[in-house]
Write a protein that holds these residues in place. Structure first.
Motif, PDB file in Angstrom:
ATOM      1  N   THR A  21      39.488  40.176  25.604  1.00 54.98           N
ATOM      2  CA  THR A  21      39.601  41.421  26.143  1.00 54.98           C
ATOM      3  C   THR A  21      41.007  41.819  26.245  1.00 54.98           C
ATOM      4  OG1 THR A  21      39.937  40.114  28.120  1.00 54.98           O
ATOM      5  CG2 THR A  21      37.751  40.502  27.722  1.00 54.98           C
ATOM      6  N   GLU A  30      44.025  43.897  37.374  1.00 47.77           N
ATOM      7  CA  GLU A  30      42.988  42.792  36.547  1.00 47.77           C
ATOM      8  C   GLU A  30      43.915  42.085  35.228  1.00 47.77           C
ATOM      9  OE1 GLU A  30      39.484  43.555  33.495  1.00 47.77           O
ATOM     10  OE2 GLU A  30      39.311  44.424  35.333  1.00 47.77           O
ATOM     11  N   THR A  32      43.795  40.552  31.562  1.00 45.51           N
ATOM     12  CA  THR A  32      42.893  40.490  30.459  1.00 45.51           C
ATOM     13  C   THR A  32      43.238  39.147  29.658  1.00 45.51           C
ATOM     14  OG1 THR A  32      44.132  41.578  29.129  1.00 45.51           O
ATOM     15  CG2 THR A  32      42.687  42.947  30.393  1.00 45.51           C
ATOM     16  N   ARG A 154      38.879  38.866  35.078  1.00 49.58           N
ATOM     17  CA  ARG A 154      37.456  39.517  35.363  1.00 49.58           C
ATOM     18  C   ARG A 154      36.367  39.547  34.408  1.00 49.58           C
ATOM     19  NH1 ARG A 154      36.945  38.171  40.059  1.00 49.58           N
ATOM     20  NH2 ARG A 154      35.148  39.680  39.994  1.00 49.58           N
ATOM     21  N   ARG A 155      36.828  39.328  33.419  1.00 49.57           N
ATOM     22  CA  ARG A 155      35.838  39.534  32.366  1.00 49.57           C
ATOM     23  C   ARG A 155      36.323  38.813  30.853  1.00 49.57           C
ATOM     24  NH1 ARG A 155      37.775  43.957  28.836  1.00 49.57           N
ATOM     25  NH2 ARG A 155      39.785  44.817  29.984  1.00 49.57           N
ATOM     26  N   ARG A 160      31.085  40.451  32.528  1.00 51.36           N
ATOM     27  CA  ARG A 160      31.945  40.476  33.844  1.00 51.36           C
ATOM     28  C   ARG A 160      31.756  39.816  34.901  1.00 51.36           C
ATOM     29  NH1 ARG A 160      35.953  43.864  36.082  1.00 51.36           N
ATOM     30  NH2 ARG A 160      36.007  45.160  34.197  1.00 51.36           N
TER      31      ARG A 160
END
Length: 466
Positions: A21, A30, A32, A154-155, A160
């Protein structure tokens, strides 16, 4: 339409494209996966070779821990795709697939974050003096240095996390730590099951390094059947289990891994370099690093093979005579001027019935003492080194590191110990390569005869009195 701004790709010679991500469309605050990959603690792994000292012997094997951890992160997703459904059946309280996958991917990416120069060698010859391993040090780095960053992930490329879910750095540290008796604590069963993907017979860690090391060293382009191994694996109530149809693929994997140890990691010249490096480390410890790395993580962040192999040879310019001599020795080492030459070697295999621990070949000093006793008196003080390289083919079924893998018997429908299979029982528990090194080749025949007399006292032709 897929939002390609949310994903990046890294091309890998072993796995093809590895997805991660990317911050392109990330929400405020967030983290990644690219943020974690680009963090200094992970980028530091570019400066630590995957193959400890073997890259001095195999010129194409210049790959680093960084490439390896990306590969393990990728295999975490492949393992999730193959195993999550069975994990949910065995452990109904398991979190969402997205959280499990992210947890495994981050553990794969960070499982080597605590390594120092020369990898496992550094554990034995430096970290052990402080009661540490790269895993315990890595756990501290994950908790103290990366914890806040990881909680904001978060993903992953496949999904997710739910709004109520959050990555727990403690769970990542748990996954990458070698099991010890009683350390499961309050860990849920699903997390204990996932730990077998980092500690067991076939893990996302060792499946990547077997493929990668075999390819990069030129040993093999396709060392084992990864697809079949994953296809026939599942989680049962007992743990990571392989269907009988996949057992031949597992046995092949175990055999290739053992052959890599014999041919690459335990190569005679690699071990000679390690002997030289061990002597250098023993004399250089006061100058290598200023104290306990756990108490000086900021300094440890900048301590890599690059820094060591640049700084240590510069000691040759020191005003201190002892440090100046150490610097000269490091310069010779970097120039691959190795003192020791292999005179002879023997390999001993140990079955479950063999008492390896009571063998004379369990301790190098025992072998050296017995070996010298069989040499002519004139050679009593001959400079030599005994090296005992040990590899465990398959762990025992008891103890904290055992009980990680099981077999599904399709004929009876039962989950059994792997040792119930005759095919698996054919694999030795372990082996030791006993090598004798000397400074010249002058006395190879005498050393070989003396070693034969130790390996097979009743059958060896004792020529030590020649």
């Amino acid at each position: 339409m897929k939002d390609f701004q949310l994903e990046g790709l890294s091309h890998d010679p072993v796995h093809g494209y590895i997805a991660f991500t990317s911050p392109g469309g990330a929400r405020d605050g967030e983290t990644t996966e690219r943020d974690v990959i680009d963090h200094a603690w992970v980028q530091r792994l570019r400066q630590i070779h995957q193959l400890q000292t073997a890259w001095w012997v195999f010129p194409s094997a210049e790959h680093t821990r960084f490439q390896h951890v990306l590969g393990v992160m990728h295999l975490a997703s492949r393992a999730t795709a193959a195993l999550y459904e069975s994990l949910a059946e065995a452990c109904p309280d398991v979190p969402s697939r997205a959280l499990v996958e992210s947890l495994l991917r981050l553990a794969g990416l960070l499982h080597d974050v605590g390594h120092g120069p020369f990898g496992h060698f550094f554990d034995e010859h430096f970290l052990a003096g402080f009661g540490l391993t790269h895993e315990t040090l890595g756990g501290a780095i994950i908790r103290q240095e990366l914890g806040e960053l990881l909680r904001r992930v978060r993903r992953n490329p496949q999904g997710r996390l739910a709004e109520s879910e959050q990555i727990d750095p403690e769970q990542i540290a748990f996954l990458i730590a070698r099991p010890k008796a009683g350390d499961d604590g309050a860990a849920p069963r699903w997390l204990r099951h996932l730990r077998s993907l980092f500690c067991g017979l076939y893990t996302i860690d060792n499946m990547d390094f077997v493929l990668r090391d075999a390819y990069m060293s030129g040993f093999s382009g396709r060392a084992f059947d990864l697809e079949r191994l994953l296809h026939y694996s599942f989680f049962s109530e007992r743990g990571l289990t392989i269907h009988a149809r996949g057992l031949s693929a597992l046995v092949r994997f175990i055999g290739v891994r053992a052959e890599l140890f014999r041919s690459i990691y335990f190569h005679r010249t690699v071990r000679a370099i390690d002997l030289e490096l061990a002597e250098l480390f023993a004399d250089s410890k006061p100058h290598l690093f200023p104290g306990n790395p756990l108490e000086r993580l900021e300094d440890y962040l900048r301590f890599t093979e690059w820094s060591l192999l640049i700084d240590a040879p510069r000691w040759a310019e020191s005003e201190d005579s002892a440090q100046r001599e150490l610097g000269r020795r490091w310069r010779r080492f970097v120039g691959r001027q190795v003192r020791w030459r292999m005179a002879c070697e023997r390999t001993l295999f140990f079955s479950p019935q063999a008492a390896e621990s009571s063998s004379i070949f369990s301790q190098g000093e025992f072998v050296e003492r017995a070996l010298r006793a069989k040499l002519p008196a004139a050679l009593a003080e001959l400079p030599l080194r005994v090296d005992l390289a040990r590899h465990v083919h398959r762990p025992g079924t008891r103890g904290p590191s055992g009980g990680q893998n099981y077999l599904f018997d399709s004929a009876t429908g039962e989950i059994r110990e792997l040792s119930a299979s005759e095919l698996f029982r054919q694999i030795p528990l372990s082996y030791r390569i006993c090598r004798v090194y000397a400074e010249t080749r002058e006395h190879d025949a005498l050393l070989s005869a003396a070693l034969d007399a130790l390996v097979d006292p009743g059958g060896a032709d004792d020529r030590t009195n020649m």
